[in-house]
Design an enzyme around this catalytic site. Sequence first.
Site, PDB file in Angstrom:
ATOM      1  N   GLU A 166      -1.503  13.950  -6.457  1.00 35.56           N
ATOM      2  CA  GLU A 166      -2.622  14.817  -6.852  1.00 35.56           C
ATOM      3  C   GLU A 166      -2.458  16.271  -6.411  1.00 35.56           C
ATOM      4  O   GLU A 166      -3.351  16.830  -5.777  1.00 35.56           O
ATOM      5  CB  GLU A 166      -3.923  14.233  -6.305  1.00 35.56           C
ATOM      6  CG  GLU A 166      -4.183  12.828  -6.807  1.00 35.56           C
ATOM      7  CD  GLU A 166      -5.425  12.184  -6.192  1.00 35.56           C
ATOM      8  OE1 GLU A 166      -6.110  12.837  -5.388  1.00 35.56           O
ATOM      9  OE2 GLU A 166      -5.701  11.013  -6.514  1.00 35.56           O
ATOM     10  N   ASN A 206       2.454  11.390  -8.636  1.00 35.43           N
ATOM     11  CA  ASN A 206       1.304  10.588  -9.066  1.00 35.43           C
ATOM     12  C   ASN A 206       0.068  11.475  -9.186  1.00 35.43           C
ATOM     13  O   ASN A 206      -0.206  12.290  -8.303  1.00 35.43           O
ATOM     14  CB  ASN A 206       1.061   9.501  -7.990  1.00 35.43           C
ATOM     15  CG  ASN A 206       0.105   8.417  -8.423  1.00 35.43           C
ATOM     16  OD1 ASN A 206       0.313   7.792  -9.457  1.00 35.43           O
ATOM     17  ND2 ASN A 206      -0.941   8.178  -7.639  1.00 35.43           N
ATOM     18  N   HIS A 243      -7.472   6.493 -14.432  1.00 43.55           N
ATOM     19  CA  HIS A 243      -8.866   6.197 -14.092  1.00 43.55           C
ATOM     20  C   HIS A 243      -9.733   6.603 -15.283  1.00 43.55           C
ATOM     21  O   HIS A 243     -10.104   7.766 -15.426  1.00 43.55           O
ATOM     22  CB  HIS A 243      -9.291   7.005 -12.856  1.00 43.55           C
ATOM     23  CG  HIS A 243      -8.690   6.523 -11.578  1.00 43.55           C
ATOM     24  ND1 HIS A 243      -8.903   5.258 -11.093  1.00 43.55           N
ATOM     25  CD2 HIS A 243      -7.897   7.151 -10.679  1.00 43.55           C
ATOM     26  CE1 HIS A 243      -8.262   5.129  -9.928  1.00 43.55           C
ATOM     27  NE2 HIS A 243      -7.626   6.250  -9.673  1.00 43.55           N
ATOM     28  N   GLU A 272      -3.220   3.322 -11.321  1.00 43.21           N
ATOM     29  CA  GLU A 272      -4.507   3.019 -10.678  1.00 43.21           C
ATOM     30  C   GLU A 272      -5.565   2.702 -11.725  1.00 43.21           C
ATOM     31  O   GLU A 272      -6.723   3.120 -11.621  1.00 43.21           O
ATOM     32  CB  GLU A 272      -4.961   4.198  -9.807  1.00 43.21           C
ATOM     33  CG  GLU A 272      -3.946   4.605  -8.755  1.00 43.21           C
ATOM     34  CD  GLU A 272      -4.408   5.758  -7.869  1.00 43.21           C
ATOM     35  OE1 GLU A 272      -5.616   6.083  -7.868  1.00 43.21           O
ATOM     36  OE2 GLU A 272      -3.557   6.329  -7.178  1.00 43.21           O
ATOM     37  N   ASP A 274      -8.470   1.720 -14.121  1.00 36.31           N
ATOM     38  CA  ASP A 274      -9.797   1.110 -14.170  1.00 36.31           C
ATOM     39  C   ASP A 274     -10.559   1.799 -15.304  1.00 36.31           C
ATOM     40  O   ASP A 274     -10.282   2.947 -15.640  1.00 36.31           O
ATOM     41  CB  ASP A 274     -10.545   1.162 -12.837  1.00 36.31           C
ATOM     42  CG  ASP A 274     -10.507   2.513 -12.139  1.00 36.31           C
ATOM     43  OD1 ASP A 274     -10.282   3.538 -12.814  1.00 36.31           O
ATOM     44  OD2 ASP A 274     -10.708   2.541 -10.915  1.00 36.31           O
TER      45      ASP A 274
END
Length: 475
Positions: A166, A206, A243, A272, A274
């Site tokens: 990030e 990432n 995400h 990650e 979701d």
Amino acid sequence: MTVIAARARLLLGAACAVVIAVSSVAVATLAHADLTGPPGTTLKAAAERSGRYFGAAMGRDRLTDNGFLTIANREFDMMTAVNEMKPDATEPNRGQFDFRAGDAIYNWATQRGMRFRGHTLAWHAQQPRFWGSLSGSALRQAMIDHINGVMAHYKGKLYAWDVVNEAFAENGSRRSSNLQATGNDWIEAAFRAARAADPGVQLCYNDYNIENWTYAKTQGVYNMIRDFKARGVPIDCVGLQTHFTGGSSLPGNFQQTLSSFAALGVDVALTEADVTNASSSQYQGLTQACMNVPRCVGITTWGIRDSDSWRGNENPLLFDRNSNPKPAYTSVLNALNAASTTVPGTSTPPSTPPSTPPSTPPSTPPSTPPVTGQPGACTATYRTASTWNGGYQGEVTVANNGSAALTGWTVQLTLAGGQTVANVWNGINTGTSGTISVRNAAYNGSVGANASTSFGFLVNGSTGTAPGSLTCTSP
Ligand code: G3I
């Protein structure tokens, strides 16, 4: 997972002269893809059909949660620690490392045959408290020391590391942080240190909100990766957090984003995932996009059940609070089973050679330049990208000297005694010591006239002797 050797490619056409060079390497631990087999009935079995993985993230507290562990063991073949391998967890005080929590998760997962993604080494959040009192070169050194300390502990044990997490802002520029304030080269410094610390692990950048191809942040990260590849900064993969929660959703151009990153010569992974209310159509879409891109190597969900999620009120995962699979689970399973591409290097070798024999190279040079591709019209040039005590990183440039595009290439080179290839990228190797060959990956076999491509490798062993006897052949 089955370790498979990449299949040998028939060396056809005339051998080409090769300019010198040195280096190493190959070997990857990959699923053995077989798209003709029966559909998988679990997420991992369905993903493994195409040489991919299906992963989850877990915290230490889940190690006593039998509901979680049962699903994890049944459905997943890759694991990530939610918080336990972050900088504040692994180095609470300077030079004082604590791997107890990370190791507990690592041991549980790997004892059940799973591979492991390390998350993360350098990040603006969840830093050791002592980083807060450092700046400039002192903080830069602390970051490097941290990378060395953590990677030494896990050396040779992990599939990948999120080296930097990030680091970009929404407008596509670098996020301001104490690490960024140490100098714009802090990210490449982290990757170079990481490669030296564990030459065999995949090194990933990432981030979140880099799924939409036209979004400024996506372009910012893309340009950094392109620059790294152009300058030889070691990087192997990009993790798209995926995400689709908190107001985000699956963009229509997600596959374009994945394939664009992959075209730079890196693997891509959904790290990650979701999705708000576990929308079946979005889960299906994100899975299918990955399945359509050969270098999309796997998908990880950030937790398993809604009760595990950092955004539990959005019920974003594939299993409900009673451990039952939700409709989105079936959508993902079906999309995994419907994959039509395999991860390069994982396919079952054909039992017979190609049916069309290659043309034989002319015994004498043609009097006029050929209009179509000349067999063997490639050269291979070696250079050592970096060395360290006990190994080196090599790079081979494959140049097309003919007048037509190459449709594939194979480089053969001989390693010095005692040298072993540990990893190869942008190519598929056969053999790891002595004389090895490296053929093009699925995405870089086509090389235009007067153009070139390259592959890299890591070698363990003495660093004094560069690889020799390079040849390049092209069908
Ligand atoms: O362990 C303490 C506990 O002792 C204390 O009582 C409690 C009180 O707040 O906090 C607990 O720590 C929390 C920790 O999770 C463990 O649950 C932290 O406050 C909390 O900030 C931390 O949140 C984590 C977050 O990263 C921090 O940025 C989430 O669990 C974790 O899922 C999340 O993961 C990130 C990825 O690393 C990067 N991408 C985004 C993703 C989701 O935010």
